[in-house]
Design a protein around this motif. Structure first.
Motif, PDB file in Angstrom:
ATOM      1  N   VAL A  75       0.869  -1.174   0.000  1.00  0.00           N
ATOM      2  CA  VAL A  75       0.000   0.000   0.000  1.00  0.00           C
ATOM      3  C   VAL A  75       0.908   1.226   0.000  1.00  0.00           C
ATOM      4  N   VAL A  76       0.751   2.101  -0.978  1.00  0.00           N
ATOM      5  CA  VAL A  76       1.579   3.305  -1.046  1.00  0.00           C
ATOM      6  C   VAL A  76       0.729   4.511  -0.652  1.00  0.00           C
ATOM      7  N   VAL A  77       1.206   5.264   0.334  1.00  0.00           N
ATOM      8  CA  VAL A  77       0.455   6.429   0.836  1.00  0.00           C
ATOM      9  C   VAL A  77       1.337   7.679   0.781  1.00  0.00           C
ATOM     10  N   PRO A  78       0.731   8.872   0.710  1.00  0.00           N
ATOM     11  CA  PRO A  78       1.542  10.085   0.564  1.00  0.00           C
ATOM     12  C   PRO A  78       2.201  10.591   1.850  1.00  0.00           C
ATOM     13  N   THR A  79       1.580  10.426   3.011  1.00  0.00           N
ATOM     14  CA  THR A  79       2.178  11.036   4.210  1.00  0.00           C
ATOM     15  C   THR A  79       2.490  10.007   5.287  1.00  0.00           C
ATOM     16  N   ARG A  80       3.441  10.362   6.143  1.00  0.00           N
ATOM     17  CA  ARG A  80       3.881   9.439   7.194  1.00  0.00           C
ATOM     18  C   ARG A  80       2.772   9.171   8.195  1.00  0.00           C
ATOM     19  N   GLU A  81       2.014  10.224   8.500  1.00  0.00           N
ATOM     20  CA  GLU A  81       0.930  10.051   9.482  1.00  0.00           C
ATOM     21  C   GLU A  81      -0.109   9.064   8.965  1.00  0.00           C
ATOM     22  N   LEU A  82      -0.414   9.191   7.679  1.00  0.00           N
ATOM     23  CA  LEU A  82      -1.403   8.296   7.071  1.00  0.00           C
ATOM     24  C   LEU A  82      -0.851   6.872   7.032  1.00  0.00           C
ATOM     25  N   CYS A  83       0.456   6.769   6.804  1.00  0.00           N
ATOM     26  CA  CYS A  83       1.119   5.469   6.761  1.00  0.00           C
ATOM     27  C   CYS A  83       0.904   4.721   8.078  1.00  0.00           C
ATOM     28  N   GLN A  84       1.110   5.438   9.175  1.00  0.00           N
ATOM     29  CA  GLN A  84       0.921   4.811  10.488  1.00  0.00           C
ATOM     30  C   GLN A  84      -0.521   4.414  10.724  1.00  0.00           C
ATOM     31  N   GLN A  85      -1.412   5.302  10.334  1.00  0.00           N
ATOM     32  CA  GLN A  85      -2.832   5.054  10.588  1.00  0.00           C
ATOM     33  C   GLN A  85      -3.340   3.840   9.816  1.00  0.00           C
ATOM     34  N   VAL A  86      -2.963   3.760   8.540  1.00  0.00           N
ATOM     35  CA  VAL A  86      -3.408   2.632   7.717  1.00  0.00           C
ATOM     36  C   VAL A  86      -2.826   1.330   8.273  1.00  0.00           C
ATOM     37  N   THR A  87      -1.547   1.391   8.686  1.00  0.00           N
ATOM     38  CA  THR A  87      -0.911   0.201   9.267  1.00  0.00           C
ATOM     39  C   THR A  87      -1.683  -0.284  10.484  1.00  0.00           C
TER      40      THR A  87
END
Length: 337
Positions: free
Chosen positions: A58-70
């Motif tokens: 899954v490729v996401v634009p921001t680090r915060e979103l990366c953590q949340q999706v994880t």
């Protein structure tokens, strides 16, 4: 709408408003696609189908979103014990590399760090069966397109590709056409809901001189029944300044912007989620995908650059069927905008 199509392995372009559950729309099919130890035990898969290399990306634009999706995927994949790893910049390499060596099923990452690790041969993308681009249009805005294209070339040609976004500019459709095979385009809108914004967000605009804005915000924050509030600024400096002014006025406020280290950004967001801080002042890094329960007010301290940013900012409230209030302060020089 997405699940039956995605579960059948078809390529999907998904478009839905903020706060309608896109993460699980692609998350559940991914968790189903990966083969884990539990499948072998249940006799659904053969032991030789197991691999330590990631099977979904899954490729996401921001680090915060990366953590949340994880975190969302970890919660959803708990019963089958799916290993999900967040890979993003601003954090040490070693723990990420260590986790990769141990073996991982799903990777959620930001383009820069993904390319970094793939380039160092620490990350093997040859077994990926499914690719998701989340907030695809934002990736184009942040100039990630060349990076995303390089990542796609490292993946197997035979795979499922899913692309999700609340707004679909032409460039995104172009991206889709290039990397997808006969995608199904799914637009989730309710029949009675015409506008681009979620219907249960009440939107207000006040004209305010920049010198009156801190006072005005303080008054808004004293509204009856206010829960958590997010305040958006255009520049890092304004964000830092407003957070400090509000603290001086006795509000529990934190800040999230690019000048803060990654640790400080995560800490502020965590405090906000836990309710230790009930006002979060941020730049547009937090305008996308961030999902915090109980946000009742979004204040645009400075008018956003364009209508898309406006849509994503105010979409931090009124999520999952709740109501919210969005207030935009317009200075004299913002009027044309």
């Amino acid at each position: 709408m997405t699940l039956p199509v995605a579960l059948s392995g078809t390529d999907v372009i998904g478009q839905a408003k903020t706060g309608t559950g896109k993460t699980l729309g692609f998350g559940l099919p991914l968790l189903e696609r990966v083969t884990v130890a539990a499948d072998v035990e249940a006799g659904r898969a053969k032991p030789e189908q197991l691999t330590t290399a990631p099977q979904a990306l899954v490729v996401v634009p921001t680090r915060e979103l990366c953590q949340q999706v994880t975190n969302d995927l970890l919660t959803a994949g708990k019963v089958r014990d799916v290993r999900v790893l967040a890979i993003y910049g601003g954090r040490a390499y070693e723990p990420q590399v260590e986790a990769l060596n141990k073996g991982v099923d799903v990777i959620v990452g930001t383009p820069g760090r993904l390319l970094d690790l793939a380039g160092q041969r620490k990350l093997d993308l040859g077994h990926v069966k499914a690719l998701v681009l989340d907030e695809a249009d934002e990736m184009l805005d942040l100039g990630f397109l060349p990076d995303v294209e390089r990542i796609v070339t490292m993946l197997p040609a035979k795979r499922q590709t899913m692309l999700f976004s609340a707004t679909m500019p032409g460039a995104v459709i172009g991206l889709a056409r290039r990397y997808m095979t006969q995608p199904t385009h799914i637009r989730a809108t309710s029949p009675d809901d015409e506008g681009a914004t979620v219907a249960n967000i009440a939107q207000h605009v006040f004209r305010a001189h920049s010198m009156d804005k801190p006072e005005l915000v303080s008054r808004i924050l004293q509204a009856e029944g206010r829960g958590l509030a997010m305040i958006f600024c255009r520049t890092k400096r304004t964000a830092a300044d407003i957070a400090e002014q509000l603290q001086r006025r006795g509000f529990a406020s934190g800040a999230v912007h690019g000048d803060l280290g990654q640790g400080a950004r995560e800490q502020a967001l965590r405090a906000f989620r836990n309710g230790k801080v009930d006002v979060l002042v941020c730049t547009d890094v937090a305008a996308r995908g961030i999902d915090v329960e109980g946000v009742t007010h979004v204040i645009n301290y400075q008018t956003p650059e364009d209508e898309k940013t406006y849509l994503h900012r105010i979409g931090r409230t009124g999520r999952a069927g709740r109501a919210g209030i969005a207030i935009t302060l317009v200075d004299w020089d913002d009027i044309p905008r």
